[in-house]
Design an enzyme around this catalytic site. Structure first.
Site, PDB file in Angstrom:
ATOM      1  N   ASP A 168       0.829  -1.220   0.000  1.00 24.18           N
ATOM      2  CA  ASP A 168       0.000   0.000   0.000  1.00 24.18           C
ATOM      3  C   ASP A 168       0.855   1.259   0.000  1.00 24.18           C
ATOM      4  OD1 ASP A 168      -1.245  -2.378   1.448  1.00 24.18           O
ATOM      5  OD2 ASP A 168      -3.023  -1.174   1.044  1.00 24.18           O
ATOM      6  N   ASP A 197      -1.653  -2.675  -3.934  1.00 19.58           N
ATOM      7  CA  ASP A 197      -1.983  -1.246  -3.848  1.00 19.58           C
ATOM      8  C   ASP A 197      -0.726  -0.423  -4.096  1.00 19.58           C
ATOM      9  OD1 ASP A 197      -4.611  -1.841  -3.509  1.00 19.58           O
ATOM     10  OD2 ASP A 197      -4.792  -0.986  -1.504  1.00 19.58           O
ATOM     11  N   TYR A 200      -2.100   4.362  -6.136  1.00 19.68           N
ATOM     12  CA  TYR A 200      -3.271   5.139  -5.699  1.00 19.68           C
ATOM     13  C   TYR A 200      -3.659   6.221  -6.699  1.00 19.68           C
ATOM     14  CZ  TYR A 200      -3.234   2.587  -1.346  1.00 19.68           C
ATOM     15  OH  TYR A 200      -3.286   1.572  -0.425  1.00 19.68           O
ATOM     16  N   ASN A 234      -6.795  -3.849  -4.505  1.00 21.30           N
ATOM     17  CA  ASN A 234      -8.023  -3.216  -5.007  1.00 21.30           C
ATOM     18  C   ASN A 234      -7.744  -1.916  -5.760  1.00 21.30           C
ATOM     19  OD1 ASN A 234      -7.380  -2.640  -2.182  1.00 21.30           O
ATOM     20  ND2 ASN A 234      -9.023  -1.133  -2.306  1.00 21.30           N
ATOM     21  N   HIS A 235      -6.654  -1.227  -5.412  1.00 19.61           N
ATOM     22  CA  HIS A 235      -6.337   0.012  -6.141  1.00 19.61           C
ATOM     23  C   HIS A 235      -5.742  -0.254  -7.526  1.00 19.61           C
ATOM     24  CE1 HIS A 235      -7.396   3.074  -3.164  1.00 19.61           C
ATOM     25  NE2 HIS A 235      -7.089   2.136  -2.279  1.00 19.61           N
ATOM     26  N   HIS A 319      -3.412  -9.520  -1.150  1.00 20.10           N
ATOM     27  CA  HIS A 319      -3.607  -8.135  -0.723  1.00 20.10           C
ATOM     28  C   HIS A 319      -4.465  -8.022   0.539  1.00 20.10           C
ATOM     29  CE1 HIS A 319      -3.667  -3.879  -0.792  1.00 20.10           C
ATOM     30  NE2 HIS A 319      -4.981  -3.853  -0.857  1.00 20.10           N
ATOM     31  N   HIS A 328     -11.106  -0.887  10.156  1.00 16.22           N
ATOM     32  CA  HIS A 328     -11.162  -0.634   8.728  1.00 16.22           C
ATOM     33  C   HIS A 328     -10.962  -1.951   7.956  1.00 16.22           C
ATOM     34  CE1 HIS A 328     -11.573   2.353   5.732  1.00 16.22           C
ATOM     35  NE2 HIS A 328     -10.442   2.051   5.123  1.00 16.22           N
ATOM     36  N   HIS A 329     -11.835  -2.222   7.013  1.00 19.47           N
ATOM     37  CA  HIS A 329     -11.788  -3.461   6.208  1.00 19.47           C
ATOM     38  C   HIS A 329     -12.033  -4.717   7.042  1.00 19.47           C
ATOM     39  CE1 HIS A 329     -10.416  -1.089   2.905  1.00 19.47           C
ATOM     40  NE2 HIS A 329      -9.204  -0.891   3.367  1.00 19.47           N
ATOM     41  N   HIS A 356      -3.483  -3.941   2.467  1.00 19.00           N
ATOM     42  CA  HIS A 356      -4.866  -3.457   2.490  1.00 19.00           C
ATOM     43  C   HIS A 356      -5.190  -2.601   3.716  1.00 19.00           C
ATOM     44  CE1 HIS A 356      -8.752  -3.230   0.739  1.00 19.00           C
ATOM     45  NE2 HIS A 356      -9.371  -4.054   1.556  1.00 19.00           N
ATOM     46  N   HIS A 358      -4.099  -0.207   6.470  1.00 14.56           N
ATOM     47  CA  HIS A 358      -2.930   0.686   6.494  1.00 14.56           C
ATOM     48  C   HIS A 358      -2.340   0.771   7.892  1.00 14.56           C
ATOM     49  CE1 HIS A 358      -4.854   2.630   2.719  1.00 14.56           C
ATOM     50  NE2 HIS A 358      -4.325   1.451   2.492  1.00 14.56           N
TER      51      HIS A 358
END
Ligand SMILES: *[C@@H]1O[C@H](CO)[C@@H](O)[C@H](O)[C@H]1NC(C)=O
Ligand SMILES: *[C@@H]1O[C@H](CO)[C@@H](O)[C@H](O)[C@H]1NC(C)=O
Ligand SMILES: *[C@@H]1O[C@H](CO)[C@@H](O)[C@H](O)[C@H]1NC(C)=O
Ligand SMILES: *[C@@H]1O[C@H](CO)[C@@H](O)[C@H](O)[C@H]1NC(C)=O
Ligand SMILES: *[C@@H]1O[C@H](CO)[C@@H](O)[C@H](O)[C@H]1NC(C)=O
Ligand SMILES: [Fe+2]
Length: 468
Positions: A168, A197, A200, A234-235, A319, A328-329, A356, A358
């Site tokens: 990321d 990732d 971005y 995903n990015h 990821h 988060h997530h 994924h 952060h």
């Protein structure tokens, strides 16, 4: 905050006895109370030094390499030329040799909404010597550029090797700090395992792909000299049907090559490589992975192929983490866990790295594979055959840190902290590897979290091997 007990004497002993006899996993691990320095999560401006376009007509930029075959005798060199396709060749020669060879690649370009890419070249150099330094040159005429790389030793059980772990990353000042800390880490990572990732760019209006180009130039200072092993996140999807971009992974697939055919994969998004004493399996969290899908079928055939006498360290990259206790997530990796955790335990995967989220987190060796809908056995338990799960999505991108954690810290979570940083996996021999996590706020040599990993295969199959 993790669960903390304040206790003394007999009461403490009693508490410990009760806890250790009634549950398989004792208390939750460490939630670090470290508070990192403030940074503003902004991308470095387009005119930053790290994004500078090299001078000269049609000068190659965004030069990076990755492994080009199954065993490490191949390298894929990728680069972009801005003005015209130019040459697809890479000139290369071994250190201390004046015999130059040439490999021929191919060039692609793509359009994304109203963006048109440069000429993106990919060239596979094959049949190199193991453990040797090579120089290589890309470009034509006045605007050639020269770099070098070192091939890994021949795969073997006791070959030491050092991997860097970054996820990321993005292109903020923090991203630059993460890369600098990796570069200056005295443990000297030889290859980056990148857990997805990348740029971005998709956070910009219309996924402004100019930010894919700046990212390629930003990482060149490392990725042109040592392979970055790519995992898609995903990015990388860049899926925006509203603007006519309804095919996922278009920028990523044009820009990054992987040696997927060498491991009989049918997609560049999942594949495996051997490197020194490690067998590395890369999975795609955002491609179909249910029963009978191409990825499932590939992995089912792939796991039995791993020869732990040759490559004792079995490492999986994906990821989206299967174990993460951040808010988060939360539970996004659950479907993947349900599908593949039994295989990872069966085949004694040593460690699973993901991004994924952060932040940083390391698990205990746990599994949660007993549940069968009706037996209520749905909690993680300590399992010596299970991998350690490490989330290393803390590269420093513009979305900032995931600071909110589920409370209390679950028992499977050994250490968690919301700081930017990178990891180093330092494989010593077939039984021992050392993992360290380095946060950006510390000196280059400082580890904020670390542990010895004892190889699952050699530990469990060969009890005669002495382990401390
Ligand atoms: C692409 O479209 C956006 C939105 O209309 C615009 O701001 C941008 O300047 C365009 N870029 C190019 C290269 O035409
Ligand atoms: C190289 O640069 C020189 C001086 O700028 C120029 O005269 C020459 O045409 C260039 N050659 C090529 C192949 O671009
Ligand atoms: C990025 O880091 C490098 C190495 O530390 C430094 O030379 C460069 O100036 C930094 N760039 C920015 C924009 O911070
Ligand atoms: C596994 O690797 C070892 C060590 O390289 C080798 O001797 C053995 O033949 C391999 N086994 C298989 C089934 O290929
Ligand atoms: C493997 O490496 C560990 C850690 O460096 C060391 O203690 C151990 O003796 C090594 N094993 C062998 C067989 O050399
Ligand atoms: Fe992500």
């Amino acid at each position: 905050m993790g669960m903390k007990r304040v206790c003394t004497g007999f009461l403490c002993l009693l508490t410990v006895l009760i806890l250790s006899s009634s549950v398989q996993l004792c208390d939750g691990g460490i939630t670090s109370n470290y508070v990192r320095k403030y940074n503003s999560n902004v991308d470095m401006p387009l005119n930053s030094d790290v994004f500078r376009v090299p001078p000269g007509y049609n000068a190659p930029h965004q030069v990076y390499i990755t492994q080009g075959d199954l065993e490490g005798k191949g390298v894929i060199v990728s680069w972009t030329t801005p003005d015209e396709p130019g040459s697809n060749s890479v000139l290369y020669w071994a250190e201390n040799s004046n015999v130059k060879s040439s490999a021929e690649g191919f060039v692609v370009s793509y359009k994304y909404y109203n963006y048109t890419s440069g000429y993106i070249h990919h060239c596979t150099i094959k049949d190199l010597e193991f453990d040797a330094k090579y120089y290589y040159e890309v470009g034509l005429g006045n605007t050639t550029r020269q770099f070098w790389f070192v091939t890994p030793p021949k795969p073997g059980p006791d070959v030491p090797y050092t991997f860097g772990l970054i996820g990321d990353l993005g292109q903020t000042y923090d991203s630059n700090s993460t890369l600098t800390h990796y570069e200056l880490n005295p443990l000297k990572g030889q290859t980056i395992l990148f857990v997805g990732d990348l740029s971005y760019a998709d956070n910009y209006p219309f996924h402004n792909n100019i930010r894919w180009d700046t990212w390629g130039r930003f990482i060149e200072r490392s990725a042109a000299y040592q392979p970055w092993i790519w995992t898609a996140g995903n990015h990388e999807l860049d899926f925006v049907p509203e603007i006519g971009e309804s095919k996922p992974f278009v920028p990523y697939k044009h820009r990054f090559s992987t040696p997927y055919r060498a491991s009989d994969s049918t997609s560049p998004l999942w594949y495996s490589i051997k490197r020194a004493s490690a067998y590395i399996i890369v999975m795609s969290s955002y491609s179909a992975f249910g029963t009978y899908t191409p990825q499932w079928k590939w992995l089912k055939n792939e796991l039995p192929k791993v020869n732990r006498s040759e490559t004792p360290w079995l490492i999986v990259l994906m990821h989206c983490p299967m174990y993460s206790s951040y808010v988060h997530h939360y539970m996004e990796g659950e479907t993947m866990r349900v599908m593949y955790e039994p295989w990872f335990v069966n085949y004694k995967v040593d460690v699973v790295f993901a991004g994924h989220v952060h932040a940083y987190e390391r698990s205990e060796r746990v599994s949660n594979v007993a549940y069968n809908i009706i037996n209520r056995k749905c909690s993680p338990v300590r399992d010596e055959s299970a991998p350690v799960y490490i989330t290393i999505g803390d590269g420093g991108n513009q979305e900032g840190l995931a600071t909110e954690m589920t409370q209390p810290q679950p028992r499977y979570s050994a250490y968690r902290e919301a700081s930017f940083g990178h990891g180093i996996l330092d494989i010593k021999n077939r039984t021992h590897a050392y993992f360290g996590w380095h946060r950006n706020d510390d000196g280059y040599a400082v580890e904020a979290d670390s542990l010895w990993l004892l190889n699952r295969y050699w530990k469990l199959e060969e009890p005669s091997v002495a382990l401390s």
